[in-house]
Design a protein around this motif. Sequence first.
Motif, PDB file in Angstrom:
ATOM      1  N   LEU A 160      50.297  27.998  41.940  1.00  0.00           N
ATOM      2  CA  LEU A 160      49.041  27.110  40.633  1.00  0.00           C
ATOM      3  C   LEU A 160      48.754  27.858  39.465  1.00  0.00           C
ATOM      4  O   LEU A 160      49.053  26.562  38.987  1.00  0.00           O
ATOM      5  CB  LEU A 160      47.995  28.767  41.749  1.00  0.00           C
ATOM      6  N   THR A 161      50.232  28.637  39.333  1.00  0.00           N
ATOM      7  CA  THR A 161      50.370  28.077  37.543  1.00  0.00           C
ATOM      8  C   THR A 161      51.383  26.922  37.061  1.00  0.00           C
ATOM      9  O   THR A 161      50.574  26.434  36.398  1.00  0.00           O
ATOM     10  CB  THR A 161      51.259  29.662  37.580  1.00  0.00           C
ATOM     11  N   LEU A 162      51.908  26.070  38.079  1.00  0.00           N
ATOM     12  CA  LEU A 162      52.308  24.632  37.527  1.00  0.00           C
ATOM     13  C   LEU A 162      51.245  23.834  37.319  1.00  0.00           C
ATOM     14  O   LEU A 162      51.260  23.109  36.997  1.00  0.00           O
ATOM     15  CB  LEU A 162      53.238  25.032  39.062  1.00  0.00           C
ATOM     16  N   ALA A 163      50.603  23.973  38.603  1.00  0.00           N
ATOM     17  CA  ALA A 163      49.038  23.036  38.668  1.00  0.00           C
ATOM     18  C   ALA A 163      48.094  23.486  37.673  1.00  0.00           C
ATOM     19  O   ALA A 163      47.723  22.331  37.072  1.00  0.00           O
ATOM     20  CB  ALA A 163      48.458  24.057  40.175  1.00  0.00           C
ATOM     21  N   ALA A 164      48.148  24.890  36.821  1.00  0.00           N
ATOM     22  CA  ALA A 164      47.133  24.908  35.480  1.00  0.00           C
ATOM     23  C   ALA A 164      48.128  24.673  34.500  1.00  0.00           C
ATOM     24  O   ALA A 164      46.875  23.810  33.065  1.00  0.00           O
ATOM     25  CB  ALA A 164      47.048  26.479  35.466  1.00  0.00           C
ATOM     26  N   LEU A 165      49.471  24.541  34.198  1.00  0.00           N
ATOM     27  CA  LEU A 165      49.868  24.195  33.460  1.00  0.00           C
ATOM     28  C   LEU A 165      49.603  22.687  33.272  1.00  0.00           C
ATOM     29  O   LEU A 165      49.544  22.031  31.813  1.00  0.00           O
ATOM     30  CB  LEU A 165      51.267  24.271  33.132  1.00  0.00           C
ATOM     31  N   ARG A 166      49.895  21.910  34.513  1.00  0.00           N
ATOM     32  CA  ARG A 166      49.780  20.116  34.349  1.00  0.00           C
ATOM     33  C   ARG A 166      48.891  19.747  34.235  1.00  0.00           C
ATOM     34  O   ARG A 166      48.882  18.731  33.699  1.00  0.00           O
ATOM     35  CB  ARG A 166      50.226  19.850  35.817  1.00  0.00           C
ATOM     36  N   GLU A 167      47.123  20.366  34.829  1.00  0.00           N
ATOM     37  CA  GLU A 167      46.471  19.957  34.915  1.00  0.00           C
ATOM     38  C   GLU A 167      45.355  20.575  32.857  1.00  0.00           C
ATOM     39  O   GLU A 167      44.387  20.407  32.825  1.00  0.00           O
ATOM     40  CB  GLU A 167      45.340  20.394  35.975  1.00  0.00           C
ATOM     41  N   ALA A 168      46.335  21.659  32.572  1.00  0.00           N
ATOM     42  CA  ALA A 168      45.679  22.118  31.361  1.00  0.00           C
ATOM     43  C   ALA A 168      44.479  22.455  31.451  1.00  0.00           C
ATOM     44  O   ALA A 168      43.689  23.055  30.869  1.00  0.00           O
ATOM     45  CB  ALA A 168      45.670  20.806  29.885  1.00  0.00           C
ATOM     46  N   VAL A 169      44.570  23.360  32.507  1.00  0.00           N
ATOM     47  CA  VAL A 169      43.622  24.077  32.484  1.00  0.00           C
ATOM     48  C   VAL A 169      43.702  25.478  31.841  1.00  0.00           C
ATOM     49  O   VAL A 169      44.315  27.054  31.864  1.00  0.00           O
ATOM     50  CB  VAL A 169      43.430  24.383  34.001  1.00  0.00           C
ATOM     51  N   ASN A 170      42.499  26.393  31.721  1.00  0.00           N
ATOM     52  CA  ASN A 170      42.615  27.840  30.451  1.00  0.00           C
ATOM     53  C   ASN A 170      42.605  28.671  31.940  1.00  0.00           C
ATOM     54  O   ASN A 170      41.737  29.210  32.387  1.00  0.00           O
ATOM     55  CB  ASN A 170      41.167  27.597  30.530  1.00  0.00           C
ATOM     56  N   MET A 171      44.386  28.880  31.354  1.00  0.00           N
ATOM     57  CA  MET A 171      44.073  30.466  32.289  1.00  0.00           C
ATOM     58  C   MET A 171      43.404  31.681  31.136  1.00  0.00           C
ATOM     59  O   MET A 171      43.431  32.507  32.643  1.00  0.00           O
ATOM     60  CB  MET A 171      45.915  30.434  32.467  1.00  0.00           C
ATOM     61  N   ASN A 172      42.847  31.527  30.416  1.00  0.00           N
ATOM     62  CA  ASN A 172      42.357  32.667  30.615  1.00  0.00           C
ATOM     63  C   ASN A 172      40.933  32.496  31.020  1.00  0.00           C
ATOM     64  O   ASN A 172      39.942  33.590  30.561  1.00  0.00           O
ATOM     65  CB  ASN A 172      41.725  32.584  28.657  1.00  0.00           C
ATOM     66  N   SER A 173      40.914  31.555  32.053  1.00  0.00           N
ATOM     67  CA  SER A 173      39.023  31.420  33.013  1.00  0.00           C
ATOM     68  C   SER A 173      40.108  32.129  34.129  1.00  0.00           C
ATOM     69  O   SER A 173      40.138  31.384  34.833  1.00  0.00           O
ATOM     70  CB  SER A 173      38.961  29.969  32.707  1.00  0.00           C
ATOM     71  N   GLU A 174      38.872  33.113  34.399  1.00  0.00           N
ATOM     72  CA  GLU A 174      39.087  33.170  35.995  1.00  0.00           C
ATOM     73  C   GLU A 174      38.230  32.038  36.899  1.00  0.00           C
ATOM     74  O   GLU A 174      38.957  31.770  37.734  1.00  0.00           O
ATOM     75  CB  GLU A 174      38.774  34.979  36.386  1.00  0.00           C
ATOM     76  N   SER A 175      36.881  31.352  36.570  1.00  0.00           N
ATOM     77  CA  SER A 175      36.669  30.794  37.223  1.00  0.00           C
ATOM     78  C   SER A 175      37.404  29.192  37.515  1.00  0.00           C
ATOM     79  O   SER A 175      37.228  28.521  38.523  1.00  0.00           O
ATOM     80  CB  SER A 175      35.341  30.530  36.959  1.00  0.00           C
ATOM     81  N   GLU A 176      37.645  29.077  36.176  1.00  0.00           N
ATOM     82  CA  GLU A 176      38.486  27.345  36.032  1.00  0.00           C
ATOM     83  C   GLU A 176      39.450  28.154  36.978  1.00  0.00           C
ATOM     84  O   GLU A 176      39.828  26.627  38.271  1.00  0.00           O
ATOM     85  CB  GLU A 176      39.221  26.820  35.033  1.00  0.00           C
ATOM     86  N   LEU A 177      40.589  28.727  37.157  1.00  0.00           N
ATOM     87  CA  LEU A 177      41.487  28.747  37.598  1.00  0.00           C
ATOM     88  C   LEU A 177      41.233  28.842  39.533  1.00  0.00           C
ATOM     89  O   LEU A 177      41.890  28.365  40.545  1.00  0.00           O
ATOM     90  CB  LEU A 177      42.109  30.298  37.433  1.00  0.00           C
ATOM     91  N   SER A 178      40.003  29.425  40.083  1.00  0.00           N
ATOM     92  CA  SER A 178      39.351  29.305  41.056  1.00  0.00           C
ATOM     93  C   SER A 178      39.494  28.604  41.581  1.00  0.00           C
ATOM     94  O   SER A 178      39.379  28.586  42.943  1.00  0.00           O
ATOM     95  CB  SER A 178      38.795  31.245  41.030  1.00  0.00           C
ATOM     96  N   GLN A 179      38.556  27.923  40.760  1.00  0.00           N
ATOM     97  CA  GLN A 179      38.234  26.370  41.125  1.00  0.00           C
ATOM     98  C   GLN A 179      39.300  25.227  41.519  1.00  0.00           C
ATOM     99  O   GLN A 179      39.388  24.653  43.131  1.00  0.00           O
ATOM    100  CB  GLN A 179      37.513  25.541  40.090  1.00  0.00           C
ATOM    101  N   LEU A 180      40.158  25.752  40.167  1.00  0.00           N
ATOM    102  CA  LEU A 180      41.787  24.627  40.886  1.00  0.00           C
ATOM    103  C   LEU A 180      42.477  24.807  41.818  1.00  0.00           C
ATOM    104  O   LEU A 180      42.875  24.650  42.794  1.00  0.00           O
ATOM    105  CB  LEU A 180      42.034  25.237  39.975  1.00  0.00           C
ATOM    106  N   LEU A 181      42.938  26.641  42.073  1.00  0.00           N
ATOM    107  CA  LEU A 181      42.925  26.928  43.734  1.00  0.00           C
ATOM    108  C   LEU A 181      41.943  26.374  44.949  1.00  0.00           C
ATOM    109  O   LEU A 181      43.299  26.255  46.006  1.00  0.00           O
ATOM    110  CB  LEU A 181      43.112  28.840  43.250  1.00  0.00           C
ATOM    111  N   SER A 182      41.244  26.392  44.332  1.00  0.00           N
ATOM    112  CA  SER A 182      40.143  25.716  45.446  1.00  0.00           C
ATOM    113  C   SER A 182      40.682  24.217  46.326  1.00  0.00           C
ATOM    114  O   SER A 182      41.092  23.943  47.154  1.00  0.00           O
ATOM    115  CB  SER A 182      39.009  25.761  46.340  1.00  0.00           C
TER     116      SER A 182
END
Length: 222
Positions: free
Chosen positions: A41-63
């Motif tokens: 999930l961390t790799l996906a967040a880095l690749r897609e430049a998702v804000n890792m301080n945002s719980e909701s953005e991360l949780s949406q990415l995880l889905s």
Amino acid sequence: SDSVNIAIDGPAGAGKSTVAKLVSEELGFLYIDTGAMYRALTLAALREAVNMNSESELSQLLSKCHIQLVVNEEGASVLLNDEDVSKDIRSLEVNQNVSLVSSWEAVRVEMVERQRQLAQKTHSVLDGRDIGTYVLPNAQLKVFLTASVSERARRRHEEQLKKGMPSDYEQLKIDIARRDELDSTRAFAPLKKAEDAIEIDTTTLSISQVAQAITDLAKERT
Ligand code: C5P
């Protein structure tokens, strides 16, 4: 469920994954590397430049992240939406961001749900930080592995070099100490030895000694 589960928790670099792999092979159990799931999930967040301080953005990415743990002759690999990311999830960038990503409750709740589903299907060995305390409180055997920070950094260093990957021992020591701190102080399901876990200090033990001790315990209990 009727499946037997072994929980192996402990700080970064205590030898959990190597030992868990050996124990699972010896017992014919499935190996479930929960750290690899948070890393994917961390790799996906880095690749897609998702804000890792945002719980909701991360949780949406995880889905949108289909994460598979595959074990074959070549070893264990991790697929993120069908791409083999086994190497990419071990990068310095992932190391430095995974504790932040995995600190969010919404992320953990979803990951834990996935881990429980895997564990209830088959006999398995799970390694992580919160397996004995939170994911599988009824695991038949819980082990908590520790070792000194310098010994853990040394092991990670050798592991990286053996894989032909760049590695910096001093940097690893800093990373490991920092992750220890973040993982043990987070509010939700922190790294902690379960009351009924058996603690093994592996600083002066070989991998095979630790694996043997756990396999023996598992055979006694199952
Ligand atoms: O086990 P590994 O070092 O690959 O785990 C990477 C990171 O994932 C840990 O430092 C921790 O932040 C997180 N993690 C977790 N819970 C788990 C497994 C890993 O929070 N069950």
